[in-house]
Motif scaffolding. Sequence first.
Motif, short mmCIF file in Angstrom:
data_model
loop_
_atom_site.label_atom_id
_atom_site.label_comp_id
_atom_site.label_asym_id
_atom_site.label_seq_id
_atom_site.Cartn_x
_atom_site.Cartn_y
_atom_site.Cartn_z
N ILE A 379 0.82 -1.21 0.00
CA ILE A 379 0.00 0.00 0.00
C ILE A 379 0.85 1.27 0.00
O ILE A 379 0.54 2.24 -0.70
N VAL A 380 1.94 1.28 0.77
CA VAL A 380 2.77 2.49 0.80
C VAL A 380 3.42 2.76 -0.56
O VAL A 380 3.34 3.88 -1.07
N PRO A 381 4.05 1.77 -1.21
CA PRO A 381 4.54 2.03 -2.57
C PRO A 381 3.42 2.39 -3.54
O PRO A 381 3.63 3.23 -4.44
N LEU A 382 2.25 1.78 -3.40
CA LEU A 382 1.12 2.12 -4.27
C LEU A 382 0.78 3.60 -4.16
O LEU A 382 0.49 4.26 -5.16
N HIS A 383 0.83 4.13 -2.96
CA HIS A 383 0.56 5.55 -2.75
C HIS A 383 1.51 6.41 -3.58
O HIS A 383 1.11 7.39 -4.21
N PHE A 384 2.78 6.02 -3.61
CA PHE A 384 3.76 6.83 -4.32
C PHE A 384 3.66 6.67 -5.84
O PHE A 384 4.08 7.56 -6.57
N THR A 385 3.12 5.56 -6.32
CA THR A 385 2.98 5.42 -7.76
C THR A 385 2.08 6.49 -8.36
O THR A 385 2.26 6.89 -9.51
#
Length: 528
Positions: A379-385
């Motif tokens: 979820i955290v990397p998804l936020h940055f995408t």
Amino acid sequence: MFLLPPGSARRGVVIVVLSLLVVAAVYRKTPMNFFRAESGRFLVESVSSKERQDKFQRDFFMRSYGGHYTPLAFIAEFQAAKLAGTNESFWKWRQILVLGLVAAALCGTVSGIASLFQLSRWGGWAIGAALAAGAVFRPEVMELISWPFMIFQLLWIAFFIPALYAAVRVASAPEQSRWPWIAVLSACASLQVSGLGVVTVAAVSAVFSGLLLVAMHSPSAMYGPHRKRIATALITLLGVAAIHGWAMLHLLPPHPTFSAPFRSICRLFLGFIANLAAAAAHTFMATAISEPDWRSLGYAWPYGVLVIAASVLLIFWLVRKAFREPTPRNLTWCALHIFSISAFFAFIGLAAVRQLQAAPSLDQAWMSLTYTTVYPRYIVPLHFTVIGSAIGAAVWLMQRAPRLAPAAFAVLVLAAITAQKDFQVTTFPYREPVWRISHGAAWRLVLATVRECRMAQLPVPNIPLGVLTQGWMDADMRVMEPLIRRDLRLAPEEKIEMIGWEEYTAQRERYATVPSLRLLEAKMLRYE
């Protein structure tokens, strides 16, 4: 400081210092789980024989772990485990340091991009602070701090941010030759720390391809003279990524495969797209953390089609506008959204392929994809995408309300910090009881128990420690004995006599003179 607007190095130093101080203040009491999963394995292997350590490190080059082919990063983490051992302070402050630098980089990047749209200095910093606070002060980030192995997610983000900024700068200032290569270097570096580096490569490649299309369509425009440099950078990036991608795929260990109807796979994949699109939007809202729902993957496939259609239409509209008016402003808007959309779909493809590859059956793949929509490591990397599109939306709001928006964004910063601090006190201890165990405190009890048993001339009970390792192996005192010996500084000839757990429970009254054992036993068995 290349992420900051020209002439703002001093302000950049202030932002870095403030970011580190605020992040440290918010997360300084986070309990560390340095025995969890891979982190625990690295610690145990770090005190094994030299032959075993050498084999352990050779495997980093010979195998791809779930699609992550990052031998240099794994070796660095293994050396850190040998150096730091069970030093809780080292692991905690390392994670906090990297997170603080990520917050500062994101704030500086957003401010720099905002300046390209002629926003005021304070307006740019307000947007940057709000997006940075929303990204780093959220419940999921606590896992990235408490679990040392998640340093790779943080480092991937740390390389993703400059790749975004450099790609946007290529669109806004093609005459500056350094930006294409900074984007390429950042994307290549992200490949070395995580399989998610493929996402960075896809996003940078998509932006460069779009700029080349515009340059070919309007060769007399300002982008025409720079086609060769952009094309060279793109070819270099794709070449490096192809070699690395080969290693990621062909060095995977043997795994079971399953077959399923193509229609079922398509429905599952489209439902996954819809759910991750909702999860990405959810990461920008301070609402309750939702539980995974496997049903939504089954019926949400039409919404996945809508997400794909909307993304294609948005890219078509942006590129068409860039073709008509190939100005730096239009190309900057285009680069922001193309970067995010490409990164988002690359992330979806990467996550889906990994879960389908690792699953022994379609049912298991179904459940694995469901949990991908809520696990912090995703979820955290998804936020940055999608942070590029979020920057574009924030800039648009600032342009529409230049007086009100800065105050609103400042309030969001305070709300994010307050919410995270309150979550740590009122919610985290009850929602994640296993994660709130301080491995530093537990390990001190382990050492105290061994020390007291030796003083009382009693054998050490082989207490189960699976609560600490959380599933990567059936850990107990015997497995941890090499670490215990190192931390107690025992000579090779000094032995630690141990008895089995069942044998200990039959004579528990003999250990009345070992108070640490009672505390350790209660801590370890409470969550079994």
